[in-house]
Design an enzyme around this catalytic site. Structure first.
Site, PDB file in Angstrom:
ATOM      1  CG  ASP A 100      -2.084   1.068   1.299  1.00  0.00           C
ATOM      2  OD1 ASP A 100      -2.805   0.787   0.369  1.00  0.00           O
ATOM      3  OD2 ASP A 100      -1.877   2.000   2.238  1.00  0.00           O
TER       4      ASP A 100
ATOM      5  CD  GLU B 197      -2.007   2.336  -3.725  1.00  0.00           C
ATOM      6  OE1 GLU B 197      -3.231   2.844  -3.987  1.00  0.00           O
ATOM      7  OE2 GLU B 197      -1.564   2.431  -2.386  1.00  0.00           O
TER       8      GLU B 197
END
Ligand code: NOJ
Length: 535
Positions: A202, A265
């Site tokens: 993330d 990401e």
């Protein structure tokens, strides 16, 4: 020949948003047992790996992206035994499992943060980012939270501010602290030891912030009506040079195990994105390429995106493409129902790893969410300007029964109105549906080495036609995509020797031999092979 350890290069990844995939216990929220129940479907679709959005204990302020225990399973999703059963069952189905690693921030309920906020001299104080306010009592600098407001939260107990790039319930960890690095590496080893095949990390570009916490500059291009955090640039709060050392360390943990993958990401412009492959490819094997998520949907824009990306890739770096995720509007709504099929052909015929978002294979639409149904904290904090992410997170549409076969209860988010027609059961029975197209594309990709690994070669084409070849060592294929709604005739010379239609997005021309020009219907894409007669 692709080495086994590089399986991820030719894989199709499928993102499961666990809350919305399949509920097995009738509480309206999806769970791990539900995913196990649906493995046969995923196997029949032909994907290779499942990436699960977070399933760890969490107060769910950001639906699992606020983790309070990195090595547990939230009871909402099931138990550790069920997770182990999923890994095993997935393996038996030939599917890999990728977990979401959220190392930038924890929940404010995580024991690390509870300790950190307890006192200024707590041993975990420096695990998070604490700063004194300005002399006037205001926040330490002008950094903004992506979910609205200042990124600094004053904690009355100790009189200091802590930094949170997202919600105040998601305090950022301090990645300049070695103990934090070690703790997260151990989390990675815990799951890798259980047999998971890698992580999607993330907001990987957020991990390190400026050492001096300088003010960010104003964004001169801010457009009124856009989310307020875009008013300032993130020059000092993200994408700092030292982040690459942090990622290389994570990669070394990945490489302690065989055949694992690190996916990052990264929402950054191309020239910054490619740096996330790391120095001499020591970074993420797959820094997510999100360029198709915001691409103007016309042939020339997409051609430029592909060409630029291909030419900026570092030597040896492997490309990847993404059409949707749990943060962005559904592709079928962005480009329209007809073009969603062309988008599928694009995704699965470009060079590189492909990532599918659950439900895109059945053409799921962005669902309108009434104000009293909003669950997303981003929409709650910044209402009314269209930032809400609930509409792309609605329950998977399995069949026409109540709650679409997703649950026996009222789902946590509303179902799309069209679910009685647009569902897996119906579309599976229709040999020309978008689902059948996805299956055919994935199967063809597996069958043709040039689709899996061949070079990308753009071919000049007029108007809204995107034309390219994928060139393998011994053979090549041609892909012609009509991104417009009007029929187009492509001159015989444009397609050369490639005259046999292997697949049309309409699924009705397989085996057709093209004699002269190639006639494409509006919204049609085709894959052409070299016909036996062509010599
Ligand atoms: C990116 C995730 O994809 C998104 O859903 C989440 O809200 C933020 N990171 C914060 O973790």
């Amino acid at each position: 020949m692709i080495h086994k350890k590089d399986w991820w290069r030719h894989a199709v990844f499928y993102q499961v948003y666990p809350r919305s995939f399949q509920d097995s216990n009738g509480d309206g929220v999806g769970d791990i047992k539900g995913i196990i129940e649906r493995l046969p479907y995923l196997r029949s679709l032909g994907v290779d790996a499942l990436w699960l959005s977070p399933i760890f204990p969490s107060p769910m302020a950001d639906f699992g992206y606020d983790i309070s225990d990195y090595t547990g399973i939230d009871p909402l999703f099931g138990t550790m035994d069920e997770f182990d059963a999923l890994v095993l069952a997935a393996r038996h189905s030939g599917l890999k499992i990728i977990l979401d690693l959220v190392p930038n921030h924890t929940s404010d309920q995580h024991p690390w943060f509870v300790e950190s906020r307890a006192s200024r001299d707590n041993p975990k104080r420096d695990w998070y980012i604490w700063r004194d306010g300005k002399p006037d009592g205001g926040p330490p600098n002008n950094w903004l939270s992506e979910f609205g407001g200042s990124a600094w939260q004053k904690d009355e107990a100790t009189g200091q501010y802590y930094y949170h790039a997202f919600l105040a319930q998601q305090p950022d960890l301090n990645w300049r602290n070695d103990a934090v690095r070690t703790a997260i590496h151990d989390v990675m080893r815990f799951w890798l030891g259980k047999g998971v095949d890698g992580f999607r990390v993330d907001v990987i570009w957020h991990l390190i912030k400026d050492a001096e916490f300088r003010d960010n500059p104003a964004n001169p291009h801010y457009v009124e009506g856009r989310p307020p955090h875009e008013k300032i640039l993130t020059q000092y709060s993200t994408d700092q040079p030292e982040v690459h050392g942090v990622i290389a360390e994570m990669r070394r943990v990945i490489d302690e195990f065989d055949e694992r993958v690190l996916i990052g990401e990264v929402y950054l412009p191309l020239h910054r994105l490619v740096t996330y492959y790391g120095n001499e490819l020591s970074g993420a094997q797959i820094p997510f390429n999100f360029m198709l998520l915001s691409a103007p949907w016309n042939a020339r824009s997409i051609e430029k995106i592909v060409t630029d990306y291909e030419s900026e890739l570092p030597v040896g770096a492997w490309p990847n493409w993404v059409l949707g995720n749990h943060d962005r509007p559904r592709v079928a709504s962005r480009v329209g129902k007809e073009q969603a099929r062309v988008a599928a052909m694009l995704l699965l015929t470009l060079r590189g790893t492909a990532t599918l978002y659950y439900g895109d294979e059945i053409g799921m639409q962005q669902v309108a969410i009434a104000p009293d149904q909003v669950r997303d904290p981003f929409e709650k904090n910044v209402p009314g300007i269209g930032v809400g992410r609930d509409g792309c997170r609605t329950p998977m549409q399995w069949d026409a029964t109540t709650s679409a076969g997703f649950s026996t209860a009222k789902p946590w988010l509303p179902l799309a109105d069209d679910y009685t027609h647009e569902n897996v059961a119906n579309l599976d029975a229709d040999s020309r549906s978008i689902l059948s197209l996805y299956k055919a594309l994935i199967a063809l990709r597996r069958e043709l080495p040039e689709l899996m690994a061949g070079a990308y070669q753009p071919v000049a084409a007029p108007g809204d036609i995107l034309l390219y070849r994928r060139e393998g060592a011994d053979a090549a294929i041609v892909i012609a995509l009509n991104l417009g709604t009007e029929p187009v005739s492509l001159a015989s010379s444009s397609i050369g020797f490639w005259r046999e239609i292997l697949l049309s997005t309409f699924l009705d021309r397989e085996g057709e031999e093209i004699q002269g020009a190639l006639d494409l219907r509006g919204n049609e894409g085709v894959i052409l092979g070299r016909s036996a007669q062509a010599g």
